[in-house]
Design a protein around this motif. Structure first.
Motif, short mmCIF file in Angstrom:
data_model
loop_
_atom_site.label_atom_id
_atom_site.label_comp_id
_atom_site.label_asym_id
_atom_site.label_seq_id
_atom_site.Cartn_x
_atom_site.Cartn_y
_atom_site.Cartn_z
N PRO A 175 -5.07 2.62 15.82
CA PRO A 175 -3.88 1.93 15.29
C PRO A 175 -3.28 2.73 14.13
CG PRO A 175 -5.85 0.51 15.19
CD PRO A 175 -6.31 1.88 15.58
N SER A 176 -1.98 2.71 14.04
CA SER A 176 -1.36 3.42 12.93
C SER A 176 -0.05 2.75 12.53
CB SER A 176 -1.10 4.88 13.32
OG SER A 176 -0.16 4.93 14.38
N TRP A 177 0.41 3.09 11.37
CA TRP A 177 1.64 2.53 10.83
C TRP A 177 2.54 3.68 10.37
CZ3 TRP A 177 -3.09 0.38 10.58
CH2 TRP A 177 -3.22 -0.98 10.92
N ASP A 178 3.83 3.46 10.51
CA ASP A 178 4.77 4.50 10.05
C ASP A 178 4.75 4.59 8.54
OD1 ASP A 178 5.65 5.28 12.51
OD2 ASP A 178 7.19 3.69 12.61
N SER A 179 4.99 5.80 8.05
CA SER A 179 5.03 5.98 6.60
C SER A 179 5.81 7.25 6.30
CB SER A 179 3.61 6.11 6.06
OG SER A 179 3.15 7.45 6.20
N PRO A 180 6.17 7.44 5.04
CA PRO A 180 6.88 8.67 4.65
C PRO A 180 6.06 9.92 4.94
CG PRO A 180 6.98 7.03 2.89
CD PRO A 180 6.02 6.51 3.92
N TRP A 181 4.75 9.78 5.14
CA TRP A 181 3.89 10.94 5.38
C TRP A 181 3.53 11.07 6.86
CZ3 TRP A 181 2.89 6.74 2.26
CH2 TRP A 181 3.32 6.88 0.95
N GLY A 182 4.21 10.29 7.66
CA GLY A 182 3.92 10.28 9.09
C GLY A 182 3.09 9.07 9.45
N ALA A 183 2.86 8.90 10.73
CA ALA A 183 2.08 7.76 11.19
C ALA A 183 0.64 7.89 10.68
CB ALA A 183 2.08 7.67 12.70
N GLY A 184 0.07 6.77 10.30
CA GLY A 184 -1.31 6.83 9.81
C GLY A 184 -1.80 5.47 9.37
N ARG A 185 -2.87 5.48 8.61
CA ARG A 185 -3.42 4.21 8.11
C ARG A 185 -3.95 4.42 6.69
NH1 ARG A 185 -9.22 4.25 9.26
NH2 ARG A 185 -9.74 5.97 10.64
N PRO A 186 -4.12 3.32 5.96
CA PRO A 186 -4.55 3.45 4.57
C PRO A 186 -5.99 3.93 4.44
CG PRO A 186 -3.89 1.17 5.10
CD PRO A 186 -3.88 1.94 6.36
N GLY A 187 -6.31 4.54 3.34
CA GLY A 187 -7.69 4.89 3.02
C GLY A 187 -8.43 3.64 2.59
N TRP A 188 -9.69 3.82 2.19
CA TRP A 188 -10.49 2.64 1.93
C TRP A 188 -10.10 1.90 0.64
CZ3 TRP A 188 -15.93 2.61 -0.55
CH2 TRP A 188 -16.35 1.28 -0.70
N HIS A 189 -9.85 2.59 -0.45
CA HIS A 189 -9.75 1.91 -1.74
C HIS A 189 -8.38 1.33 -2.05
CE1 HIS A 189 -13.51 4.04 -2.13
NE2 HIS A 189 -12.87 5.18 -1.95
N ILE A 190 -7.39 1.91 -1.42
CA ILE A 190 -6.02 1.60 -1.83
C ILE A 190 -5.62 0.15 -1.56
CG2 ILE A 190 -4.98 2.33 0.38
CD1 ILE A 190 -3.53 3.08 -3.12
N GLU A 191 -6.22 -0.45 -0.53
CA GLU A 191 -5.79 -1.81 -0.18
C GLU A 191 -6.11 -2.80 -1.30
OE1 GLU A 191 -8.58 -0.60 0.70
OE2 GLU A 191 -10.07 -2.05 1.34
N CYS A 192 -7.22 -2.58 -1.99
CA CYS A 192 -7.56 -3.51 -3.07
C CYS A 192 -6.58 -3.39 -4.23
CB CYS A 192 -8.99 -3.27 -3.55
SG CYS A 192 -10.21 -4.03 -2.45
N SER A 193 -6.23 -2.15 -4.56
CA SER A 193 -5.24 -1.96 -5.63
C SER A 193 -3.94 -2.68 -5.29
CB SER A 193 -4.96 -0.46 -5.83
OG SER A 193 -6.02 0.16 -6.51
N ALA A 194 -3.54 -2.54 -4.04
CA ALA A 194 -2.29 -3.16 -3.62
C ALA A 194 -2.39 -4.69 -3.61
CB ALA A 194 -1.90 -2.65 -2.23
N ILE A 204 0.84 -1.20 0.00
CA ILE A 204 0.00 0.00 0.00
C ILE A 204 0.87 1.25 0.00
CG2 ILE A 204 -1.59 1.37 1.42
CD1 ILE A 204 -2.87 -1.35 2.31
N LYS A 205 1.84 1.26 0.87
CA LYS A 205 2.70 2.44 0.98
C LYS A 205 3.50 2.66 -0.31
CE LYS A 205 4.14 1.17 5.22
NZ LYS A 205 4.91 1.20 6.49
N ARG A 206 3.93 1.56 -0.90
CA ARG A 206 4.69 1.67 -2.15
C ARG A 206 3.81 2.30 -3.23
NH1 ARG A 206 6.33 -3.38 -2.53
NH2 ARG A 206 4.99 -4.02 -4.26
N LEU A 207 2.56 1.85 -3.27
CA LEU A 207 1.63 2.36 -4.27
C LEU A 207 1.36 3.85 -4.07
CD1 LEU A 207 0.13 1.19 -6.65
CD2 LEU A 207 -1.68 0.44 -5.10
N VAL A 208 1.16 4.24 -2.84
CA VAL A 208 0.90 5.65 -2.55
C VAL A 208 2.11 6.49 -2.95
CG1 VAL A 208 0.40 7.35 -0.74
CG2 VAL A 208 -0.69 5.09 -0.66
N ALA A 209 3.30 5.96 -2.64
CA ALA A 209 4.52 6.69 -2.99
C ALA A 209 4.65 6.85 -4.51
CB ALA A 209 5.74 5.94 -2.43
N GLU A 210 4.33 5.79 -5.23
CA GLU A 210 4.40 5.86 -6.69
C GLU A 210 3.43 6.90 -7.24
OE1 GLU A 210 5.02 1.13 -7.06
OE2 GLU A 210 4.14 2.07 -8.84
#
Length: 482
Positions: free
Chosen positions: A196-215, A122-128
């Motif tokens: 709950p949150s996860w570290d990311s280049p944009w700070g701690a957070g969590r994925p939005g709804w649609h992105i997980e399916c793409s990933a 997910i994070k890779r996709l958001v970064a791309e």
RNA sequence: GGUGGCAUAGCCAAGUGGUAAGGCCGUGGAUUGCAAAUCCAUUAUCCCCCAGUUCGAAUCUGGGUGCCACCUCCA
């Protein structure tokens, strides 16, 4: 006739062509695990499982993936209310999901990826997407810029300017100020206190709804898959957004075919959590309604059309299933006496092939299982009738070979649609031996001769309590277990 | 306001140009001591309405009416 499918993307039926010969890569948008599944979920899961089985029957090797969305506001809300954790809630309802689907006779997918297990992808996709200019960070959130994706709206047939965004309530949310366009949607949400949150280049957070399916599609099936399915209510915005995310990132088409199943309705309205008009799968099966009757109810309407859930419809399906069931049990009951053997030879017979072809012609037209069922009922009705003749007359004049053909073919085609019947526990010897039954029948015959109808009925009722049904014929009384 | 879909017998429902599948319920008859079960027969001259195209339309075109879904979370 070759297989044609109705593609939401093009709004027409198209000949199905697999990316890779004899293989189908298929992804189904699963559920957000915050509550028990209702009949709407059952329909979706059942229909696409049957589609998958049909592909397999046609000779395809199917890789079928269905996800669990286990990061979501609704899960968090429930956890908060219960004083438990998100993991606790989602784990519980994932288990419930498997229980319910198993009871419905729905097979498991080849894999059930979860959002919480797909964070890297997910994070890779958001970064791309950010790198390619399709996404922008805003105060810890990351949003997808729908205006940057020229094909936005191609699946649902909408134009950005046509969408009356003001009517949707989207404008009133706190996020609205951060968005460049009201239709932009979150790819990543900044962490909130106590969630709950996860570290990311944009700070701690969590994925939005649609992105997980793409990933998950990308991770499990690749950049372009054959078929992407789900409920019609997911067409917009979920699937539209999936396309925007995936295709902007990869430059490839996400799926060649987009298929959507119709909704389950109650009194003319969509069954949904928010309307509160839902029946859960477990409540229905506990009623009890037979899972196979439920399957018949679902498969008796074309998958794309809405279907109205009523007690009357379930009652009709229950009776219909009884007919099908009798056909399916024919060989179990009478096959031995009729000398049924060697299903392999029979399967190759011309008559069997003819029936199979009719079934295939029907179903190849955009998975018209309803028309396919007509072929099954033809066989089931005939077998049911033969079964009655045998029960009543202890013999049949019909060629056993023909009956065997019908039976084996019925079994095969029913299995494609997931219909299976099992002989109930026979109650024949449950307390009464055959000899005892015969003795009671003789007693009744004597009473009958003496015109002692009360005694006659008493014996009949007594046997009925034991699961034995009597049939009076000119040649005397026969019996069979119910 | 935008987009998509649906309207076929008492109920559910397939059918997208060639004269209405299938399921459920029902009806008449046979059988029966009465039942049950079973057997035989039977159930839309017509596909929401109007107009048009066609030799021919439930099926195509135009208009109308009604219902539903999506545009907010949703299978």
């Amino acid at each position: 006739m070759t297989l044609t499918v109705y593609n939401t993307l093009t709004r027409q039926k198209e000949t199905f062509q697999a990316l890779e010969a004899n293989k189908v890569r298929m992804y189904c948008c699963g559920i957000t695990v915050y509550d028990y599944c209702h009949l709407g979920h059952a329909r979706t899961c059942l229909v696409w499982d049957v589609v998958r089985s049909y592909f397999e029957w046609l000779g395809y090797e199917v890789n079928y993936i269905q996800n669990f969305t286990d990061i979501d506001d609704k899960i968090l809300n429930r956890a908060k209310k219960e004083g438990t954790s998100m993991e606790d809630v989602s784990e519980r309802f994932i288990q419930a999901y498997f229980e319910d689907m198993s009871r419905m006779g729905i097979r498991q997918a080849d894999a059930y990826p979860r959002a919480t297990h797909t964070l890297d992808g997910i994070k890779r996709l958001v970064a791309e997407l950010e790198a390619k200019g399709f996404a922008y960070p805003a105060d810890g959130d990351v949003y997808y810029a729908v205006k940057k994706f020229s094909d936005y709206g191609k699946l649902s047939g909408r134009k950005l300017e046509d969408m009356q965004t003001g009517a949707s309530g989207r404008v009133d949310t706190p996020e609205a100020e951060k968005k460049q366009d009201p239709c932009d949607f979150a790819l990543w949400k900044a962490a909130k206190e106590g969630e709950p949150s996860w570290d990311s280049p944009w700070g701690a957070g969590r994925p939005g709804w649609h992105i997980e399916c793409s990933a998950m599609v990308r991770e499990r099936l690749g950049e372009t898959i054959d078929i992407h399915v789900g409920g019609s209510d997911l067409t917009f915005p979920h699937h539209e957004n999936e396309i925007a995310q995936s295709e902007a990132a990869t430059g490839q088409s996400l799926a060649n075919y987009w298929l959507h199943n119709g909704m389950v309705k109650v009194d003319g309205e969509k069954m949904s959590k928010s309307l509160g008009n839902f029946t859960t799968i477990r409540d229905l099966l506990d009623k009890p309604v037979d899972a196979m009757a439920m399957r018949l109810f679902i498969l008796q309407a074309h998958y794309r059309k809405p279907v109205d859930f009523t007690n009357e419809a379930i009652a009709a399906a229950t009776n219909g299933w009884e007919t099908l069931r009798e056909g399916l049990l024919f060989g179990d009951r009478f096959g031995q006496d009729l000398g049924f053997t060697d299903s392999a030879t029979i399967a190759k017979s011309e008559e069997s092939e003819l029936i199979r072809q009719r079934f295939k012609d029907a179903v190849n037209d955009d998975f018209n299982f309803t028309a396919g069922l007509a072929v099954l009922f033809e066989m089931a009705k005939e077998l049911q009738k033969e079964g009655h003749i045998i029960v009543h007359q202890r013999k049949t004049a019909t060629d056993p070979q023909k009956l065997a053909t019908l039976w084996y073919t019925l079994i095969e085609l029913s299995a494609v649609l997931g219909f299976k019947a099992e002989l109930k526990e026979e109650t024949v010897n449950d307390g009464l031996t055959d000899a005892e039954i015969e003795q009671l029948i003789e007693q009744r015959a004597a009473a009958k001769k003496a015109k002692n109808w009360a005694e006659c009925d008493r014996i009949r009722d007594e046997l009925k309590d034991q699961g034995i049904s009597l049939i009076d014929t000119k040649e005397g009384t026969t019996w069979h277990s119910v």
